[in-house]
Design a protein around this motif. Structure first.
Motif, PDB file in Angstrom:
ATOM      1  N   TYR A  32       0.869  -1.180   0.000  1.00  0.00           N
ATOM      2  CA  TYR A  32       0.000   0.000   0.000  1.00  0.00           C
ATOM      3  C   TYR A  32       0.906   1.230   0.000  1.00  0.00           C
ATOM      4  O   TYR A  32       1.769   1.353   0.856  1.00  0.00           O
ATOM      5  CB  TYR A  32      -0.887  -0.011   1.251  1.00  0.00           C
ATOM      6  CG  TYR A  32      -2.152   0.781   1.112  1.00  0.00           C
ATOM      7  CD1 TYR A  32      -3.361   0.149   0.850  1.00  0.00           C
ATOM      8  CD2 TYR A  32      -2.141   2.167   1.235  1.00  0.00           C
ATOM      9  CE1 TYR A  32      -4.539   0.867   0.716  1.00  0.00           C
ATOM     10  CE2 TYR A  32      -3.311   2.900   1.094  1.00  0.00           C
ATOM     11  CZ  TYR A  32      -4.508   2.243   0.841  1.00  0.00           C
ATOM     12  OH  TYR A  32      -5.672   2.950   0.703  1.00  0.00           O
ATOM     13  N   ARG A  56      -6.233  -3.200   0.537  1.00  0.00           N
ATOM     14  CA  ARG A  56      -7.061  -2.094   1.003  1.00  0.00           C
ATOM     15  C   ARG A  56      -6.682  -1.645   2.408  1.00  0.00           C
ATOM     16  O   ARG A  56      -7.162  -0.663   2.924  1.00  0.00           O
ATOM     17  CB  ARG A  56      -8.545  -2.494   0.977  1.00  0.00           C
ATOM     18  CG  ARG A  56      -9.053  -2.825  -0.427  1.00  0.00           C
ATOM     19  CD  ARG A  56      -8.945  -1.611  -1.352  1.00  0.00           C
ATOM     20  NE  ARG A  56      -9.430  -1.890  -2.707  1.00  0.00           N
ATOM     21  CZ  ARG A  56      -8.656  -2.277  -3.710  1.00  0.00           C
ATOM     22  NH1 ARG A  56      -7.347  -2.439  -3.533  1.00  0.00           N
ATOM     23  NH2 ARG A  56      -9.165  -2.502  -4.913  1.00  0.00           N
ATOM     24  N   HIS A  57      -5.838  -2.414   3.076  1.00  0.00           N
ATOM     25  CA  HIS A  57      -5.377  -2.118   4.438  1.00  0.00           C
ATOM     26  C   HIS A  57      -4.088  -2.905   4.600  1.00  0.00           C
ATOM     27  O   HIS A  57      -4.007  -4.045   4.144  1.00  0.00           O
ATOM     28  CB  HIS A  57      -6.444  -2.570   5.440  1.00  0.00           C
ATOM     29  CG  HIS A  57      -6.134  -2.253   6.876  1.00  0.00           C
ATOM     30  ND1 HIS A  57      -5.166  -2.917   7.587  1.00  0.00           N
ATOM     31  CD2 HIS A  57      -6.672  -1.362   7.733  1.00  0.00           C
ATOM     32  CE1 HIS A  57      -5.129  -2.428   8.822  1.00  0.00           C
ATOM     33  NE2 HIS A  57      -6.023  -1.484   8.936  1.00  0.00           N
ATOM     34  N   GLN A 458     -15.563 -10.171   8.932  1.00  0.00           N
ATOM     35  CA  GLN A 458     -15.801  -8.723   8.855  1.00  0.00           C
ATOM     36  C   GLN A 458     -14.579  -7.908   9.262  1.00  0.00           C
ATOM     37  O   GLN A 458     -14.542  -6.699   9.076  1.00  0.00           O
ATOM     38  CB  GLN A 458     -16.994  -8.345   9.742  1.00  0.00           C
ATOM     39  CG  GLN A 458     -18.308  -8.846   9.194  1.00  0.00           C
ATOM     40  CD  GLN A 458     -19.467  -8.356  10.023  1.00  0.00           C
ATOM     41  OE1 GLN A 458     -19.905  -7.231   9.882  1.00  0.00           O
ATOM     42  NE2 GLN A 458     -19.938  -9.205  10.914  1.00  0.00           N
ATOM     43  N   THR A 460     -11.562  -8.162   7.990  1.00  0.00           N
ATOM     44  CA  THR A 460     -10.732  -7.793   6.838  1.00  0.00           C
ATOM     45  C   THR A 460     -11.548  -7.847   5.542  1.00  0.00           C
ATOM     46  O   THR A 460     -11.012  -8.043   4.461  1.00  0.00           O
ATOM     47  CB  THR A 460      -9.515  -8.734   6.707  1.00  0.00           C
ATOM     48  OG1 THR A 460      -9.965 -10.079   6.847  1.00  0.00           O
ATOM     49  CG2 THR A 460      -8.467  -8.451   7.761  1.00  0.00           C
ATOM     50  N   MET A 461     -12.867  -7.657   5.693  1.00  0.00           N
ATOM     51  CA  MET A 461     -13.797  -7.771   4.569  1.00  0.00           C
ATOM     52  C   MET A 461     -13.429  -6.869   3.396  1.00  0.00           C
ATOM     53  O   MET A 461     -13.687  -7.187   2.226  1.00  0.00           O
ATOM     54  CB  MET A 461     -15.204  -7.443   5.091  1.00  0.00           C
ATOM     55  CG  MET A 461     -16.284  -7.403   4.064  1.00  0.00           C
ATOM     56  SD  MET A 461     -16.419  -8.943   3.171  1.00  0.00           S
ATOM     57  CE  MET A 461     -17.431  -9.903   4.276  1.00  0.00           C
ATOM     58  N   GLN A 462     -12.776  -5.722   3.710  1.00  0.00           N
ATOM     59  CA  GLN A 462     -12.471  -4.753   2.647  1.00  0.00           C
ATOM     60  C   GLN A 462     -11.614  -5.351   1.536  1.00  0.00           C
ATOM     61  O   GLN A 462     -11.589  -4.832   0.425  1.00  0.00           O
ATOM     62  CB  GLN A 462     -11.799  -3.510   3.240  1.00  0.00           C
ATOM     63  CG  GLN A 462     -10.349  -3.682   3.670  1.00  0.00           C
ATOM     64  CD  GLN A 462     -10.174  -4.429   4.975  1.00  0.00           C
ATOM     65  OE1 GLN A 462     -11.138  -4.665   5.706  1.00  0.00           O
ATOM     66  NE2 GLN A 462      -8.957  -4.813   5.296  1.00  0.00           N
ATOM     67  N   GLU A 463     -10.905  -6.451   1.830  1.00  0.00           N
ATOM     68  CA  GLU A 463     -10.010  -7.021   0.814  1.00  0.00           C
ATOM     69  C   GLU A 463     -10.772  -7.707  -0.327  1.00  0.00           C
ATOM     70  O   GLU A 463     -10.154  -8.120  -1.320  1.00  0.00           O
ATOM     71  CB  GLU A 463      -9.003  -7.986   1.446  1.00  0.00           C
ATOM     72  CG  GLU A 463      -8.103  -7.373   2.515  1.00  0.00           C
ATOM     73  CD  GLU A 463      -7.296  -6.164   2.052  1.00  0.00           C
ATOM     74  OE1 GLU A 463      -7.067  -6.024   0.836  1.00  0.00           O
ATOM     75  OE2 GLU A 463      -6.925  -5.347   2.917  1.00  0.00           O
ATOM     76  N   SER A 465     -12.473  -6.180  -2.237  1.00  0.00           N
ATOM     77  CA  SER A 465     -12.251  -5.207  -3.293  1.00  0.00           C
ATOM     78  C   SER A 465     -10.944  -5.505  -4.038  1.00  0.00           C
ATOM     79  O   SER A 465     -10.851  -5.381  -5.258  1.00  0.00           O
ATOM     80  CB  SER A 465     -12.226  -3.824  -2.637  1.00  0.00           C
ATOM     81  OG  SER A 465     -11.955  -2.840  -3.556  1.00  0.00           O
ATOM     82  N   THR A 466      -9.920  -5.922  -3.298  1.00  0.00           N
ATOM     83  CA  THR A 466      -8.654  -6.332  -3.909  1.00  0.00           C
ATOM     84  C   THR A 466      -8.875  -7.541  -4.822  1.00  0.00           C
ATOM     85  O   THR A 466      -8.342  -7.603  -5.933  1.00  0.00           O
ATOM     86  CB  THR A 466      -7.632  -6.702  -2.803  1.00  0.00           C
ATOM     87  OG1 THR A 466      -7.559  -5.631  -1.875  1.00  0.00           O
ATOM     88  CG2 THR A 466      -6.266  -6.994  -3.388  1.00  0.00           C
ATOM     89  N   LEU A 513     -23.865  -7.571  -0.004  1.00  0.00           N
ATOM     90  CA  LEU A 513     -22.503  -7.044   0.161  1.00  0.00           C
ATOM     91  C   LEU A 513     -21.620  -7.519  -0.999  1.00  0.00           C
ATOM     92  O   LEU A 513     -20.843  -6.738  -1.559  1.00  0.00           O
ATOM     93  CB  LEU A 513     -21.939  -7.515   1.496  1.00  0.00           C
ATOM     94  CG  LEU A 513     -20.644  -6.869   1.975  1.00  0.00           C
ATOM     95  CD1 LEU A 513     -20.779  -5.373   2.118  1.00  0.00           C
ATOM     96  CD2 LEU A 513     -20.222  -7.482   3.312  1.00  0.00           C
ATOM     97  N   PHE A 517     -19.590  -5.220  -3.743  1.00  0.00           N
ATOM     98  CA  PHE A 517     -18.164  -5.336  -4.055  1.00  0.00           C
ATOM     99  C   PHE A 517     -17.931  -5.693  -5.522  1.00  0.00           C
ATOM    100  O   PHE A 517     -16.811  -5.600  -6.012  1.00  0.00           O
ATOM    101  CB  PHE A 517     -17.510  -6.417  -3.185  1.00  0.00           C
ATOM    102  CG  PHE A 517     -17.041  -5.930  -1.839  1.00  0.00           C
ATOM    103  CD1 PHE A 517     -16.045  -4.968  -1.741  1.00  0.00           C
ATOM    104  CD2 PHE A 517     -17.579  -6.431  -0.667  1.00  0.00           C
ATOM    105  CE1 PHE A 517     -15.594  -4.530  -0.506  1.00  0.00           C
ATOM    106  CE2 PHE A 517     -17.137  -5.994   0.570  1.00  0.00           C
ATOM    107  CZ  PHE A 517     -16.152  -5.038   0.660  1.00  0.00           C
TER     108      PHE A 517
END
Lengths: 591, 180
Positions: A32, A56-57, A458, A460-463, A465-466, A513, A517
Motif C-alpha cells: 500500500y 485495502r489495508h 468482517q 478484513t472484509m475490505q479485501e 475489493s482487492t 454485500l 463489491f
C-alpha cells in the motif's frame, strides 16, 4: 575521482530495493503506497518483473503475504509506508512470528534528519516491531542497503523461518549508492542455524523407537516449513515403522488424512483417539512441533509414561513446556532423513498389534460425531459437504479463527502439505480472507477457499475489493451462526451462559454485500440447498461470498476442558448439560 | 482440581529459584541492547544486574554481563532465547562453568564530621576502598569487589552518613588461559 556514472551498480536506494527483489526471485509483492515509500513505488511503476498487489489495508497485505508464503514455501514480501503503514503490519508480523512464516516487510521511514522529531507519519518502526520480528533493521546509509536486504531474505528463510522488517528512510531511497548482488558475507557471522542433527542423538532415538510397544508420532508445522521432502520422509517413516501419527493444527497435510495410520489432529479440539494415544504412549516422537498449551492440556499430566524424542530447529523449543529425553536440534527433513537411514539399517518394524487394537477401541468412540438435521445446516455437515464438493479439485484452504477453524481442521481432510493456511499461534481473526488472496496470487488456477465465520470475516472484509481488482476468484465460505461462536461456547461452558457481547445484532446481508463489491453472493439456508450452492460456488470463476446459514448454538467438541489432561476429554455424545457443568466446575477465570 | 474453569492451565509451579551470571558476546550495533532487554521484559525474566560495554572495538563486539534469577528451566530458556538472537555470538553461563571471577565497582558518597568521619575512613581502609574525592565534610569512596562485599560496605556506611551510591553492576570473566 573515478567516474561512476557508467557503473550499472550505481543506483538509488529505491532502485536497489526493486533490484534486490528481482535478485531474490520475487515475483509478487503485497503493499500500500504512502508518502515515505513513493520513490520505491515510482521504481515499481517502471518495471514489469515484480507484480505489485494493491490491498485495502496494510494488515491485508501482511496476511496475503503469509498465505503466499505458506502455500509456496517462498518468502512473502510486503511494502508499506511509515507510521500507520508500519503499525498496521504489527498483527501480521506477530502472526508470522508465532507460526514461523518467512516474511520480508519493507517499510518507508521519514528522512533520517527527521527521525526522532515526531514528524508526520513517523513512528519508531524498528522499536515497535522488534519483539514481533525475527530481526529488523533501520538503514541509515544507502551503501548498507544491499547488504541488509540480502541478509533480510536470508534470515527470514533459513533456520526457523520468520518475519523481518527493513525500515528505509525516504532520503536513503533517493540517495545514490553502490548495489551488489547477494553474497555470503552479507550475513551476520553470529547467525548460524543448525540444520543437521547430532548422529549420537539420532541413534538414541532409533533405539527408543525400535523398542517401542506403544509409540506415537506427533508432527507439526516444522515439517511443512522444511519443505515437501520432509513430508515425504515423514510418510516413509510411518510406513517403515507402522506407527500411529497425529499432528498439530499447523502440521495438517504432512501425513495424508486418508493414510491408514492417521489419528486425526490432537489437542484441545483434537480427536479422542489422538489424545488418548498421546496420553498412553511409551515412546513419543515429536517432529517440528513445540508442545504448545493447546496441545498439552495440563502439563503435569501430559503423556506421563513416555520417553520423548523432540526434533526441532530452534533450541529454545526444547524443554520449554515439556521435558524431553532425546532432543535433536536440526531441520525436520534433514533429521528425518538421517533417522530413517539409521532405522532401516539397524532396526526392524516393532510389533505393535496390541497397541493398534487399543487405538481401535478409542476410534470406535467416534469423537467427531454430531447430530444431523434435515431442517438446519450443521456447521460440521457444511464442511463435510464442502470437502466432498472440492474432491478432485486443486484446492487450498485458509481459515479465520474460532469454531469454524476447528471444524475445518476436524472435517476437511488434507492429503498434501502447503494446502492449509490458518492462524495457529496468534489466533488472528481476519487472517483467512487476505491469506486466500495471497494463495490465489501464487496459484491462479487453483480453487482457493477461506472457511470463515461471520464475525472474523468482517475484520478484513475490505479485501474483497482487492480480489475483484486483481481478478482473484477466492471463495469465502462463511459459516454464519450470527455469533462469535467460540466466545459464545466458552461463555456457555465457563461463564454461566451469560452471552456478553458475543452476538452480532446487525450482520450485513452478505449476498448484497457481495453485489456491492462486484463479486458473487450465494446463500444456503437448508441442508438441501448445499449441494447445488457449492457446485455453483466452485463453478463461478469470480470471487464469491457464500453465506452458509448454520445452527446458531452448536458447540465444538470433543474438547479437553479447563486444565484437564488428554485422557479427560469431553466427547460430544457425553456432553449433556450436567456432564459439561461438572467438567467445567470451579467458576470463571480470565481467558 | 481447584483451578477456575479456564482453557489455560493456571497452576503455578514452585521450583526453587537460582541466580546465574551470563556472559553474552554480541555484535555492537544499534538496538542490540534494546533487543536483549526487550527479551527479558517481554518474556517476564528477571534482571538483577546488567553491565554492558564495547570490549573489542575493531571487531564491533560488546560484552553483556547479566545476573538473572529463575527456575532451572527458565534459566535454560533465557540462554536459548539469547543465543538465537541474530547479533548474539555466544552465551556462557558463568555460574555453571563455576570457574569465573565476578567484580563490581561502586562509588559511595558519605557525609559527616567528627567520629563518624574517622570511622568511615577506617572502615574504607579495611574494605580497601579508595578515597577519590574529599571535602571537609564528605568523602567519595571507590570500592571494587563482588556484589556482596559492596553491599556490606554500603550497609556499614549507612549510619555514618551515607548520601548516595553509584554501582556499575557485575562484570564476570573465566579463570585460566581460555577465552569465552
Amino acid at each position: 575521482m573515478t567516474d561512476k556514472s557508467n557503473d550499472p551498480n550505481q543506483m538509488t536506494g529505491a532502485a536497489m530495493i526493486v533490484r534486490a527483489l528481482i535478485d531474490h526471485g520475487v515475483q509478487h509483492i503485497f503493499g500500500y503506497p504512502g508518502g515515505a515509500v513513493l520513490p520505491i513505488y515510482d521504481e515499481i511503476f517502471q518495471q514489469s518483473d515484480v507484480e505489485h498487489i494493491l490491498v485495502r489495508h496494510e494488515q491485508g497485505a501482511g496476511h496475503a503475504a503469509e498465505g503466499y508464503a505458506r502455500s509456496t514455501g517462498k518468502p512473502g514480501v510486503v511494502l508499506v509506508t511509515s507510521g500507520p503503514g508500519a503499525t498496521n503490519m504489527v498483527t501480521p508480523l506477530t502472526d508470522a512470528l508465532m507460526d514461523s512464516i518467512p516474511l520480508v516487510c519493507i517499510t518507508g521511514q521519514v528522512p533520517t534528519h527527521l527521525i526522532g522529531n515526531d514528524a508526520f507519519q513517523e513512528c519508531d518502526t524498528v522499536g515497535i516491531t522488534r519483539p514481533c520480528t525475527k530481526h529488523n533493521w533501520l538503514v541509515r546509509d544507502v551503501n548498507d542497503l544491499a547488504k541488509v536486504l540480502h541478509e533480510a531474505f536470508y534470515v527470514a528463510t533459513t533456520g526457523r523461518p520468520g518475519p523481518v522488517v527493513v525500515d528505509v528512510p525516504k532520503d536513503v531511497q533517493f540517495a545514490l549508492g553502490t548495489y551488489h548482488p547477494p553474497r555470503k558475507s552479507d550475513v551476520h557471522v553470529s547467525y548460524t542455524p543448525r540444520v543437521k542433527g547430532d548422529a549420537a542423538q539420532i541413534r538414541k532415538a532409533v533405539a527408543l523407537l525400535a523398542a517401542a510397544k506403544r509409540p506415537v508420532i506427533y508432527s507439526g508445522g516444522g515439517v511443512i516449513n522444511s519443505g515437501p521432502e520432509a513430508s515425504k520422509l515423514l510418510r516413509e517413516l510411518v510406513d517403515v515403522t507402522g506407527f500411529p501419527i497425529t499432528s498439530t493444527l499447523m502440521g495438517l497435510g504432512a501425513y495424508p488424512a486418508t493414510g491408514k495410520n492417521w489419528l486425526g489432529m490432537l489437542g484441545m479440539h483434537g480427536t479422542y483417539e489422538a489424545n488418548m494415544t498421546m496420553h498412553g504412549c511409551d515412546v513419543m516422537l515429536c517432529v517440528g512441533a513445540r508442545f504448545d498449551d493447546r496441545i498439552t492440556g495440563r502439563t503435569d499430566a501430559f503423556s506421563p509414561g513416555s520417553k520423548k524424542i523432540h526434533i526441532d530447529i530452534d533450541p529454545s523449543s526444547i524443554n520449554k513446556n515439556i521435558h524431553v529425553d532425546v532432543p535433536i536440534i536440526g531441520d525436520a527433513g534433514n533429521v528425518l532423513g538421517d533417522l530413517l537411514q539409521v532405522f532401516k539399517a539397524e532396526a526392524k518394524k516393532p510389533d505393535i498389534k496390541a497397541w493398534w487394537q487399543e487405538i481401535a477401541k478409542w476410534r470406535a468412540r467416534n469423537s467427531l460425531a454430531y447430530k444431523k438435521s434435515n431442517d438446519v445446516i450443521l456447521p460440521q455437515y457444511a464442511i463435510q459437504k464442502l470437502f466432498e464438493a472440492t474432491r478432485g479439485h486443486d484446492t487450498y484452504i485458509t481459515t479465520e479463527v474460532g469454531q469454524h477453524q476447528m471444524w475445518a481442521a476436524q472435517f476437511f481432510g488434507f492429503d498434501e502439505p502447503h494446502r492449509w493456511m490458518t492462524s495457529g499461534g496468534l489466533g488472528t481473526m481476519g487472517y483467512g480472507l487476505p491469506a486466500a488472496l495471497g494463495v490465489q496470487v501464487a496459484h491462479p488456477d487453483s480453487l482457493v477457499i477461506d472457511i470463515a465465520g461471520d464475525a472474523s470475516v468482517q475484520m478484513t472484509m475490505q479485501e474483497m475489493s482487492t480480489a475483484v481488482q486483481f481478478e482473484l476468484p477466492i471463495k469465502i465460505f462463511i459459516l454464519n451462526n450470527q455469533y462469535m461462536g467460540m466466545v459464545r461456547q466458552w461463555q456457555q461452558l465457563l461463564h454461566g451462559n451469560r452471552l456478553s457481547h458475543s452476538y452480532s445484532e446487525a450482520l450485513p446481508d452478505f449476498v448484497k454485500l457481495a453485489d456491492a463489491f462486484g463479486c458473487v453472493g450465494i446463500q444456503a439456508i437448508k441442508p438441501s440447498d448445499l449441494d447445488g450452492a457449492l457446485k455453483e460456488m466452485i463453478k463461478v470463476k469470480r470471487p464469491v461470498l457464500f453465506d452458509c446459514r448454520v445452527a446458531a448454538l452448536e458447540n465444538c467438541f470433543p474438547m479437553i476442558p479447563s486444565g484437564k489432561a488428554h485422557n479427560e476429554m469431553l466427547l460430544p455424545a457425553e456432553a449433556t448439560d450436567e456432564a459439561t457443568a461438572a467438567a467445567f466446575a470451579g467458576g470463571k477465570a480470565l481467558v | 482440581m481447584n483451578q477456575p474453569a479456564s482453557a489455560y492451565f493456571l497452576e503455578e509451579r514452585h521450583d526453587p529459584n537460582e541466580t546465574h551470571t551470563l556472559s553474552v558476546l554480541v555484535q555492537n550495533e544499534p538496538g542490540v541492547l534494546a533487543r536483549v532487554i526487550g527479551l527479558f521484559s517481554g518474556r517476564g525474566y528477571n534482571i538483577d544486574s546488567l553491565t554492558v560495554s564495547e570490549t573489542e572495538s575493531h571487531k564491533h563486539l560488546s560484552r553483556i554481563t547479566i545476573v538473572t534469577t529463575g527456575t532451572p528451566t527458565v534459566i535454560e530458556q533465557i540462554k536459548h532465547q539469547l543465543d538465537r538472537m541474530i547479533p548474539v555470538y555466544r552465551v556462557v553461563d558463568m555460574t555453571i562453568t563455576g570457574r569465573s571471577i565476578e567484580r563490581e565497582l561502586a562509588m559511595v558518597k558519605v557525609r559527616g564530621r567528627g567520629d563518624s568521619r574517622v570511622e568511615a575512613l577506617r572502615l574504607a581502609d579495611a574494605f580497601r576502598a579508595r578515597v577519590i574525592d574529599a571535602t571537609t565534610e564528605s568523602f567519595v569512596f571507590e570500592i571494587t569487589g563482588n556484589s556482596s562485599k559492596i553491599s556490606q560496605f554500603i550497609d556499614l556506611m549507612r549510619p555514618l552518613g551515607l548520601v548516595e551510591v553509584a554501582r556499575t553492576g557485575v562484570a564476570a570473566i573465566g579463570r585460566g588461559p581460555e577465552g569465552m
